[in-house]
Enzyme design. Structure first.
Site, short mmCIF file in Angstrom:
data_model
loop_
_atom_site.label_atom_id
_atom_site.label_comp_id
_atom_site.label_asym_id
_atom_site.label_seq_id
_atom_site.Cartn_x
_atom_site.Cartn_y
_atom_site.Cartn_z
N ARG A 29 -9.40 0.66 9.15
CA ARG A 29 -8.96 -0.71 9.40
C ARG A 29 -10.00 -1.50 10.15
O ARG A 29 -9.80 -2.67 10.42
CB ARG A 29 -7.69 -0.64 10.27
CG ARG A 29 -6.42 -0.92 9.52
CD ARG A 29 -5.32 -0.79 10.54
NE ARG A 29 -4.17 -1.55 10.19
CZ ARG A 29 -3.12 -1.04 9.55
NH1 ARG A 29 -3.12 0.20 9.14
NH2 ARG A 29 -2.08 -1.80 9.31
N ARG A 49 11.78 -2.41 10.60
CA ARG A 49 10.74 -1.96 11.52
C ARG A 49 10.55 -2.96 12.64
O ARG A 49 10.55 -4.17 12.41
CB ARG A 49 9.41 -1.80 10.75
CG ARG A 49 9.11 -0.38 10.37
CD ARG A 49 7.95 -0.25 9.43
NE ARG A 49 6.71 -0.88 9.87
CZ ARG A 49 5.56 -0.76 9.20
NH1 ARG A 49 5.51 -0.05 8.10
NH2 ARG A 49 4.47 -1.36 9.63
N ARG A 56 11.76 -6.17 4.06
CA ARG A 56 11.57 -4.70 4.02
C ARG A 56 12.67 -3.99 4.82
O ARG A 56 13.04 -4.38 5.91
CB ARG A 56 10.22 -4.32 4.60
CG ARG A 56 10.05 -2.80 4.65
CD ARG A 56 8.62 -2.36 4.78
NE ARG A 56 7.92 -2.91 5.93
CZ ARG A 56 6.62 -2.76 6.13
NH1 ARG A 56 5.89 -2.10 5.25
NH2 ARG A 56 6.05 -3.27 7.20
N ARG A 91 -0.09 -9.51 13.17
CA ARG A 91 -0.68 -8.45 12.33
C ARG A 91 -1.55 -9.04 11.24
O ARG A 91 -2.61 -8.51 10.92
CB ARG A 91 0.44 -7.59 11.71
CG ARG A 91 1.10 -6.67 12.70
CD ARG A 91 2.42 -6.13 12.18
NE ARG A 91 2.29 -5.32 11.00
CZ ARG A 91 3.29 -5.10 10.14
NH1 ARG A 91 4.48 -5.65 10.35
NH2 ARG A 91 3.09 -4.35 9.09
N LYS A 119 0.83 -1.21 0.00
CA LYS A 119 0.00 0.00 0.00
C LYS A 119 0.87 1.26 0.00
O LYS A 119 0.63 2.19 -0.76
CB LYS A 119 -0.92 0.03 1.24
CG LYS A 119 -1.83 -1.18 1.37
CD LYS A 119 -2.70 -1.10 2.61
CE LYS A 119 -1.95 -1.10 3.92
NZ LYS A 119 -1.19 -2.34 4.19
P1 AP5 Z 1 4.96 -1.59 1.69
O1 AP5 Z 1 4.60 -0.69 0.55
O2 AP5 Z 1 5.78 -1.04 2.81
O3 AP5 Z 1 3.65 -2.34 2.24
P2 AP5 Z 1 2.43 -1.78 3.09
O4 AP5 Z 1 1.19 -2.45 2.57
O5 AP5 Z 1 2.44 -0.29 3.15
O6 AP5 Z 1 2.81 -2.43 4.48
P3 AP5 Z 1 2.75 -1.92 5.97
O7 AP5 Z 1 3.42 -3.00 6.80
O8 AP5 Z 1 3.32 -0.54 6.12
O9 AP5 Z 1 1.25 -1.94 6.23
P4 AP5 Z 1 0.58 -2.10 7.58
O10 AP5 Z 1 -0.81 -1.88 7.14
O11 AP5 Z 1 0.82 -3.33 8.35
O12 AP5 Z 1 1.34 -1.06 8.48
P5 AP5 Z 1 1.00 0.41 8.96
O13 AP5 Z 1 2.25 1.18 8.91
O14 AP5 Z 1 -0.20 0.92 8.25
O15 AP5 Z 1 5.71 -2.88 1.03
C1 AP5 Z 1 6.21 -3.92 1.87
C2 AP5 Z 1 7.55 -4.43 1.29
O16 AP5 Z 1 7.32 -5.04 0.01
C3 AP5 Z 1 8.60 -3.33 1.06
O17 AP5 Z 1 9.87 -3.87 1.30
C4 AP5 Z 1 8.45 -3.00 -0.44
O18 AP5 Z 1 9.65 -2.49 -1.00
C5 AP5 Z 1 8.08 -4.37 -1.00
N1 AP5 Z 1 7.23 -4.31 -2.18
C6 AP5 Z 1 6.14 -3.50 -2.37
N2 AP5 Z 1 5.58 -3.75 -3.57
C7 AP5 Z 1 6.31 -4.76 -4.13
C8 AP5 Z 1 6.22 -5.48 -5.37
N3 AP5 Z 1 5.26 -5.22 -6.27
N4 AP5 Z 1 7.13 -6.44 -5.62
C9 AP5 Z 1 8.10 -6.73 -4.72
N5 AP5 Z 1 8.25 -6.09 -3.53
C10 AP5 Z 1 7.36 -5.12 -3.24
O19 AP5 Z 1 0.56 0.16 10.47
C11 AP5 Z 1 1.48 -0.27 11.45
C12 AP5 Z 1 0.75 -0.39 12.78
O20 AP5 Z 1 0.19 0.89 13.16
C13 AP5 Z 1 -0.46 -1.34 12.79
O21 AP5 Z 1 -0.06 -2.69 13.01
C14 AP5 Z 1 -1.29 -0.76 13.95
O22 AP5 Z 1 -0.77 -1.14 15.19
C15 AP5 Z 1 -1.09 0.74 13.80
N6 AP5 Z 1 -2.12 1.34 12.94
C16 AP5 Z 1 -1.92 1.96 11.73
N7 AP5 Z 1 -3.09 2.39 11.22
C17 AP5 Z 1 -4.05 2.02 12.12
C18 AP5 Z 1 -5.47 2.16 12.14
N8 AP5 Z 1 -6.14 2.74 11.13
N9 AP5 Z 1 -6.14 1.67 13.22
C19 AP5 Z 1 -5.49 1.10 14.24
N10 AP5 Z 1 -4.15 0.92 14.27
C20 AP5 Z 1 -3.44 1.38 13.22
#
Ligand code: AP5
Length: 209
Positions: free
Chosen positions: A89, A153, A123, A164, A14
Site C-alpha cells: 500500500r 465494518r 457493504r 481512507r 479486491k
Molecule cells: P470488497 O470486495 O469488500 O472491496 P475491497 O476492495 O476488498 O475493499 P476493502 O474496504 O476491504 O479494502 P481496503 O483496501 O480499504 O480495506 P482493507 O481491509 O485492506 O467490496 C466492497 C463492497 O462492494 C462489498 O459490499 C461487495 O459486495 C461490493 N462489490 C464488490 N464488487 C462489486 C461489483 N462488481 N458490483 C457491485 N458491488 C460489488 O484494510 C483496512 C485497513 O487495514 C486499512 O484502512 C489500514 O488501516 C489497514 N491496512 C490493511 N492493509 C494495510 C497495509 N498493507 N498497510 C498499512 N495498513 C493496512
C-alpha cells in the site's frame, strides 16, 4: 499459478475478486486487512497496535505490516502462488516485497469514486469472512454461509471512508506507476458485475501461463 497483487481503492472489490481467484485457481488469499482485523478480534498485541490506525482510516505502520506479510509468505502454502489483497500500500512496502518475492502481475481494480462510496456504504460482512452488498440481501442480513448476523465494518462509517480514500490517493495510487515501470501492471475497469470483472481478470491470469 503465479504471485498476484490486487491493487485498488478501498471498496473497489479486491476482496470479492480475490475470493473468485482463490476458488478457481486454488491459491491462498492473503488480505492484510483481514489479518489485522482478526488480530483485533483476538486482542493480540498486533491487534491492539493496529486498531487505532484502522479506526482512524490511516495506514498501519510499514514495519508492522511488512513483518506480518513476510511471515505469511514464508508458509508452505504460498509455494504454488498467492494473491496479495491490500498489500503493498506504500512504495516502501512494495520495495520490501521485491526483496523477498517475485511478483508476476499487479492487477489494478479501477472504479470511479461514486461507485466506491456506494459499495462501501452498502457493504455488510460476517465474522466468518464473507462479504455482501445490501442490494443483494433482500432484507435478510444473515450470512448465507454460516447463518450469523451480518454487520457494518467500523471503518465503513462515511467520515472514515473519506479519510481512507484520501490516504489511498496519496500513498497507494502511486503504486500503479511503480508496477507499470516494471511492466507488471494490468488495469481492469471494474464497474460491471462481479462476474464480468472476474472474466477480465481470468483473461489476464490465463495469458500469464
Ligand atoms: P470488497 O470486495 O469488500 O472491496 P475491497 O476492495 O476488498 O475493499 P476493502 O474496504 O476491504 O479494502 P481496503 O483496501 O480499504 O480495506 P482493507 O481491509 O485492506 O467490496 C466492497 C463492497 O462492494 C462489498 O459490499 C461487495 O459486495 C461490493 N462489490 C464488490 N464488487 C462489486 C461489483 N462488481 N458490483 C457491485 N458491488 C460489488 O484494510 C483496512 C485497513 O487495514 C486499512 O484502512 C489500514 O488501516 C489497514 N491496512 C490493511 N492493509 C494495510 C497495509 N498493507 N498497510 C498499512 N495498513 C493496512
Amino acid at each position: 499459478m503465479k504471485n498476484i497483487i490486487l491493487l485498488g481503492a478501498p471498496g473497489a472489490g479486491k476482496g470479492t475478486q480475490a475470493a473468485f481467484i482463490k476458488e478457481k485457481y486454488g491459491v491462498p488469499h492473503i488480505s492484510t486487512g483481514d489479518i489485522l482485523r482478526r488480530n483485533i478480534a483476538d486482542g493480540t498485541p498486533l491487534g491492539l497496535k493496529a486498531k487505532s490506525y484502522i479506526d482512524a482510516g490511516a495506514l498501519v505502520p510499514d514495519d508492522v505490516v511488512i513483518g506480518l506479510v513476510e511471515d505469511r509468505l514464508a508458509q508452505s502454502d504460498c509455494n504454488g502462488g498467492y494473491i496479495l489483497d491490500g498489500f503493498p500500500r506504500t512504495v516502501a512496502q512494495a520495495e520490501a516485497l521485491d526483496r523477498v518475492a517475485r511478483i508476476d502481475v499487479a492487477i489494478n481494480v479501477d472504479v470511479p469514486f461514486d461507485v466506491i462510496v456506494d459499495r462501501l456504504s452498502g457493504r455488510r460482512v460476517c465474522a466468518c469472512g464473507e462479504t455482501y452488498h445490501i442490494s443483494t440481501l433482500g432484507g435478510d442480513e444473515t450470512c448465507r454461509k454460516c447463518g450469523k448476523p451480518l454487520y457494518i465494518r467500523d471503518d465503513d462509517k462515511p467520515e472514515t471512508v473519506l479519510r481512507r480514500l484520501e490516504v489511498y490517493r496519496q500513498q497507494t495510487a502511486p503504486l500503479a506507476n511503480y508496477y507499470e515501470a516494471q511492466g507488471k501492471l494490468r488495469n481492469i475497469e471494474a464497474t460491471g458485475s462481479r462476474e464480468e470483472i472476474f472474466a477480465d481478470i481470468e483473461k489476464v491470469l490465463d495469458d500469464l501461463h
